[in-house]
Design an enzyme around this catalytic site. Structure first.
Site, PDB file in Angstrom:
ATOM      1  CG  HIS A 107      21.921  13.574 -13.952  1.00 62.78           C
ATOM      2  ND1 HIS A 107      21.733  14.829 -14.464  1.00 62.78           N
ATOM      3  CD2 HIS A 107      21.554  12.720 -14.942  1.00 62.78           C
ATOM      4  CE1 HIS A 107      21.273  14.742 -15.700  1.00 62.78           C
ATOM      5  NE2 HIS A 107      21.165  13.492 -16.027  1.00 62.78           N
ATOM      6  CD  GLU A 140      24.774  13.527 -16.085  1.00 68.95           C
ATOM      7  OE1 GLU A 140      24.517  12.310 -15.906  1.00 68.95           O
ATOM      8  OE2 GLU A 140      24.265  14.204 -16.996  1.00 68.95           O
TER       9      GLU A 140
HETATM   10  O1  TA6 Z   1      22.695  12.153 -18.179  1.00 68.51           O
HETATM   11  C1  TA6 Z   1      22.159  12.440 -19.449  1.00 68.51           C
HETATM   12  C2  TA6 Z   1      20.821  11.735 -19.562  1.00 68.51           C
HETATM   13  O2  TA6 Z   1      20.968  10.336 -19.467  1.00 68.51           O
HETATM   14  C3  TA6 Z   1      20.191  12.166 -20.880  1.00 68.51           C
HETATM   15  O3  TA6 Z   1      20.144  11.100 -21.804  1.00 68.51           O
HETATM   16  C4  TA6 Z   1      18.805  12.653 -20.450  1.00 68.51           C
HETATM   17  O4  TA6 Z   1      17.892  11.587 -20.448  1.00 68.51           O
HETATM   18  C5  TA6 Z   1      19.111  13.164 -19.042  1.00 68.51           C
HETATM   19  O5  TA6 Z   1      19.944  12.144 -18.501  1.00 68.51           O
HETATM   20  C6  TA6 Z   1      17.922  13.514 -18.188  1.00 68.51           C
HETATM   21  O6  TA6 Z   1      17.183  12.370 -17.847  1.00 68.51           O
HETATM   22  P1  TA6 Z   1      15.807  12.609 -17.009  1.00 68.51           P
HETATM   23  O7  TA6 Z   1      15.230  11.246 -16.821  1.00 68.51           O
HETATM   24  O8  TA6 Z   1      16.214  13.261 -15.696  1.00 68.51           O
HETATM   25  O9  TA6 Z   1      14.990  13.557 -17.851  1.00 68.51           O
END
Ligand code: TA6
Length: 294
Positions: A168, A270
């Site tokens: 991510h 990502e």
């Molecule tokens: O990758 C995008 C995502 O799934 C968004 O929906 C948002 O939730 C982000 O990840 C961050 O998630 P987190 O749990 O690290 O705040």
């Protein structure tokens, strides 16, 4: 868990040292290609700065840096599920790999001068209230004039298991308003903000909350940070889905570990196995997810 004496033996004679970031123990690499930092907690890459350049990765100034808490920025390892778990609590969003300490198994200097690290998730360090899947995880990092990240999942059970996962990555940009993302043109995506499916029509620019899973794409994505006069490329292997995310103003304000105006200097691109690109791992089988950025 290896103790410091064992760790020092593993890295002896190499441009690798151990430090701290907040409460977290870190591994630092200073080789001829780049400066690099990651925490043992979550095997979380927190910095990758090519020699003579600027850090490719963004870290929130509000991030937690403590055991058991997610880090905001760098490259969170979301595993062994991506996003919210269908069953909700006590299953944390984005899995438990980023909440536990990993062990450094090996460190090598390649003939090229690149540094390669191998870490394994320490399952004994996973918060006990979280039900685990019968899976092991290893993470290989190669630090050169590109950063290679390879997450390997091993199914140690006697039944097939379904995995979703993400590297991510949070990339640093000078000004999100001047960013153009190419490589995802004419690609179908799930728009998680609008709740519908669309097809990309051209380069992606970001002037609102963007949370998209692009499907059926093995493409290398380029982030044209025009205000920063820099182009970051994100290549991937064995993944057919890519996520693009920027929380924009409202969402950034709601996130306690995300500064109110920090959305302007970041974008997530990502490399994932998510949604319809979920992967089934056979008993005794393994799954590899790899991303390379420069
Ligand atoms: O990758 C995008 C995502 O799934 C968004 O929906 C948002 O939730 C982000 O990840 C961050 O998630 P987190 O749990 O690290 O705040």
């Amino acid at each position: 868990m290896r103790n410091m004496a064992e760790l020092k033996t593993i890295v002896a004679g190499q441009p690798i040292s151990f430090g701290k970031r907040g409460e977290l123990d870190t591994i630092r690499v200073e080789n001829r290609f780049a400066s690099f930092e990651m925490t043992f907690h979550g095997a979380h890459v927190t910095s990758y700065t090519p020699r003579g350049g600027r850090d490719l990765l963004w870290m929130s100034k509000e991030s937690n840096l403590a055991p058991g808490k997610p880090i905001r920025g760098g490259v969170p390892i979301c595993w062994p599920w991506f996003g919210p778990h269908p069953a909700g609590a006590p299953y944390p969003a984005h899995g438990y790999a980023r909440l536990a300490r990993w062990d450094l198994l090996a460190a090598r200097t390649l003939p090229t001068g690149e540094t390669r690290l191998l870490l394994r998730l320490d399952r004994a360090a996973i918060p006990p209230e979280i039900p685990q899947m019968e899976l092991e995880a290893e993470f290989a990092v190669t630090i050169g004039n590109r950063l290679e990240l390879e997450l390997t999942t091993y199914n140690v059970s006697d039944s097939a298991l379904t995995v979703t996962e993400a590297l991510h990555s949070y990339f640093a940009v000078a000004d999100i308003a001047e960013v153009m993302i190419t490589g995802l043109e004419a690609t179908r995506y799930l728009d998680k903000v609008a709740g519908d499916e669309k097809v990309g029509t051209g380069p992606v620019s970001i002037d609102r909350e963007v949370d998209r899973i692009y499907f059926d794409t093995a493409a290398t994505v380029a982030i044209d940070d025009r205000a920063g006069n820099r182009r970051i490329t994100v290549a991937k292997h064995n993944s057919r889905s890519t996520v693009v995310w920027n929380p924009w103003i409202e969402k950034a304000r709601k996130l306690p570990d995300f500064g109110d105006d920090e959305y302007r200097t970041m974008v997530c691109v990502e490399t994932v196995h998510a949604a319809s690109d979920r992967r089934e791992v056979a008993p005794g089988g393994r799954l590899i997810l790899k991303t390379v950025f420069s």
